[in-house]
Design a protein around this motif. Structure first.
Motif, PDB file in Angstrom:
ATOM      1  N   LEU A 194       8.439  -2.223  -3.850  1.00 46.76           N
ATOM      2  CA  LEU A 194       6.934  -2.389  -3.507  1.00 46.76           C
ATOM      3  C   LEU A 194       6.539  -0.976  -3.264  1.00 46.76           C
ATOM      4  O   LEU A 194       7.313   0.015  -2.835  1.00 46.76           O
ATOM      5  CB  LEU A 194       7.160  -2.944  -2.005  1.00 46.76           C
ATOM      6  CG  LEU A 194       7.592  -4.675  -1.734  1.00 46.76           C
ATOM      7  CD1 LEU A 194       7.346  -5.152  -0.538  1.00 46.76           C
ATOM      8  CD2 LEU A 194       6.684  -5.366  -2.701  1.00 46.76           C
ATOM      9  N   ALA A 195       5.209  -0.956  -3.385  1.00 43.76           N
ATOM     10  CA  ALA A 195       4.569   0.386  -3.051  1.00 43.76           C
ATOM     11  C   ALA A 195       3.046  -0.176  -2.511  1.00 43.76           C
ATOM     12  O   ALA A 195       2.748  -1.177  -2.597  1.00 43.76           O
ATOM     13  CB  ALA A 195       4.528   1.315  -4.210  1.00 43.76           C
ATOM     14  N   ILE A 196       2.765   0.794  -1.650  1.00 43.74           N
ATOM     15  CA  ILE A 196       1.213   0.415  -0.991  1.00 43.74           C
ATOM     16  C   ILE A 196       0.241   1.854  -1.378  1.00 43.74           C
ATOM     17  O   ILE A 196       0.690   2.929  -1.335  1.00 43.74           O
ATOM     18  CB  ILE A 196       1.494   0.016   0.464  1.00 43.74           C
ATOM     19  CG1 ILE A 196       2.314   1.026   1.351  1.00 43.74           C
ATOM     20  CG2 ILE A 196       1.893  -1.406   0.582  1.00 43.74           C
ATOM     21  CD1 ILE A 196       2.194   0.575   2.719  1.00 43.74           C
ATOM     22  N   ASP A 197      -0.967   1.524  -1.186  1.00 44.92           N
ATOM     23  CA  ASP A 197      -2.025   2.463  -0.828  1.00 44.92           C
ATOM     24  C   ASP A 197      -2.928   1.863   0.032  1.00 44.92           C
ATOM     25  O   ASP A 197      -2.719   0.889   0.749  1.00 44.92           O
ATOM     26  CB  ASP A 197      -2.627   2.916  -2.324  1.00 44.92           C
ATOM     27  CG  ASP A 197      -3.357   1.485  -3.061  1.00 44.92           C
ATOM     28  OD1 ASP A 197      -3.617   0.935  -2.437  1.00 44.92           O
ATOM     29  OD2 ASP A 197      -3.747   1.890  -4.069  1.00 44.92           O
ATOM     30  N   ASP A 198      -4.030   2.588   0.230  1.00 38.55           N
ATOM     31  CA  ASP A 198      -5.039   2.163   1.408  1.00 38.55           C
ATOM     32  C   ASP A 198      -5.509   0.767   0.941  1.00 38.55           C
ATOM     33  O   ASP A 198      -6.098   0.266   1.832  1.00 38.55           O
ATOM     34  CB  ASP A 198      -6.027   3.457   1.412  1.00 38.55           C
ATOM     35  CG  ASP A 198      -6.857   3.488   0.201  1.00 38.55           C
ATOM     36  OD1 ASP A 198      -6.628   3.106  -0.704  1.00 38.55           O
ATOM     37  OD2 ASP A 198      -8.050   4.024   0.444  1.00 38.55           O
ATOM     38  N   ARG A 199      -5.617   0.255  -0.065  1.00 33.34           N
ATOM     39  CA  ARG A 199      -6.119  -1.165  -0.367  1.00 33.34           C
ATOM     40  C   ARG A 199      -5.339  -2.136  -0.709  1.00 33.34           C
ATOM     41  O   ARG A 199      -5.600  -3.297  -0.729  1.00 33.34           O
ATOM     42  CB  ARG A 199      -7.317  -0.772  -1.410  1.00 33.34           C
ATOM     43  CG  ARG A 199      -8.496  -0.147  -1.024  1.00 33.34           C
ATOM     44  CD  ARG A 199      -9.473  -0.005  -2.185  1.00 33.34           C
ATOM     45  NE  ARG A 199     -10.147  -1.173  -2.362  1.00 33.34           N
ATOM     46  CZ  ARG A 199     -10.779  -1.435  -3.355  1.00 33.34           C
ATOM     47  NH1 ARG A 199     -11.139  -0.487  -4.309  1.00 33.34           N
ATOM     48  NH2 ARG A 199     -11.403  -2.842  -3.685  1.00 33.34           N
TER      49      ARG A 199
END
Length: 341
Positions: A194-199
């Motif tokens: 998994l990875a995330i950014d601001d959206r």
């Protein structure tokens, strides 16, 4: 099977990068230990230090078989599969702080906590980060954030923790916010990363990279491929390793969606990491850590040593490169730095 290489503590760095050549000759490298570093409160590495282009010696911070690493300003977080424990060692060497049980399958940091999937993958735990005092070790045990499934991947920031879990035949991504959990998406295969950014949340499976709104909703396919592994996200791109024709490659696709394009061929199915405008990866044929521009081009060797033949984890920040290796002389290793020119 594993022994600790103990040699004189020294750091010698080359001044210029070594360009990729058709034949890659073996180089002599030395692993030193951090035994001569004074124990006590850890120091943050000065921000004016930068990654060295070529490394000739490494520092063994701890002897352990670890599956995941994370970094903050002062500590390297790692697990030891042999003892099923989780700890943190100062980046400059010193005493390891014991955080909790279960060598992490994945670990992430928030401004207030260390979060990890504890082996054998049946619990997501959280604890305030070190340093600890004796009373805190007793009064602040790890908190269980989620249980009841099999957990395979983790990502977190200041607002949320996201975990990939399987329960029976169902695979899903769950958001944990202020102690409450909700499913943001169901996926057709087990998530590998998994990875995330601001959206968005980005989910890697064996054959695709998916994108989901952080609050949940529609699941879009960013890119498809074969035998995908590893996942890194920056402002505009997603990066992975994949089978691409006759080779295994480091590849990327736009975050908005598109075909995977080769950044570098001949890449091992091992951890990858981004720092600045470069990607770091391991050579498919040599026990070698290499670097290449995110857009591709000539690659360069960072380090070659037999200890890199079996790699489980890698993390990079402004203070350097940290890897988890197996085998003789293996453990949590720090790649030294050179002062900024």
């Amino acid at each position: 099977m594993r022994t600790i290489l103990v040699q004189l503590f020294a750091v010698a760095l080359a001044a210029s990068a070594v360009q990729c050549a058709p034949a890659r000759p073996a180089t002599s490298t030395t692993t030193t230990t951090a035994a001569n570093v004074e124990p006590g409160a850890p120091e943050a590495v000065p921000p004016e230090r930068v990654l060295a282009p070529v490394v000739e010696r490494t520092i063994l911070l701890s002897r352990a078989t670890t599956w995941a690493l994370a970094l903050d300003a002062s500590y390297v977080y790692f697990g030891d599969a042999a003892t099923s424990t989780f700890g943190a060692v100062p980046k400059l060497g010193g005493k390891t702080e014991r955080i909790g049980r279960g060598a992490p399958w994945a670990v992430a940091l928030t401004p207030r906590a260390v979060v990890w999937i504890a082996a054998p993958g049946d619990a997501v735990l959280e604890r305030p980060p070190p340093p600890y005092v004796a009373s805190a070790a007793r009064s602040e045990p790890a908190e269980v954030l989620r249980t009841g499934g099999v957990f395979s991947a983790l990502a977190a920031d200041a607002s949320d923790v996201y975990v990939a879990e399987s329960a029976g035949d169902e695979n899903r991504v769950v958001r944990i916010h202020e102690g409450r959990s909700n499913t943001v998406a169901s996926i057709d295969r087990r998530a590998r990363a998994l990875a995330i950014d601001d959206r968005h949340v980005y989910v890697l499976t064996d054959d695709a990279i998916h994108r989901i709104s952080r609050a949940g909703g529609r699941r879009d396919v960013v890119a498809k491929g074969y035998h995908l592994a590893r996942l890194v996200v920056d402002d505009g791109w997603v990066y992975t390793t994949a089978e691409m024709g006759p080779t295994r490659a480091l590849a990327r696709a736009p975050k908005t969606g598109g075909d995977l394009a080769i950044v570098e061929p001949g890449v091992r199915d091992a951890p990858i990491a981004a720092y600045g405008d470069e990607m770091f990866y391991f050579d498919i044929a040599q026990p070698e850590l290499r670097r290449v521009a995110k857009a591709g081009g000539a690659s360069a060797m960072v380090l070659q040593t037999p200890a890199l033949a079996r790699i489980d984890a890698m993390a990079i920040d402004a203070s350097g490169i940290f890897v988890g290796t197996e085998g003789e002389g293996g453990g949590v290793m720090a790649v030294p730095l050179a002062p900024a020119q």
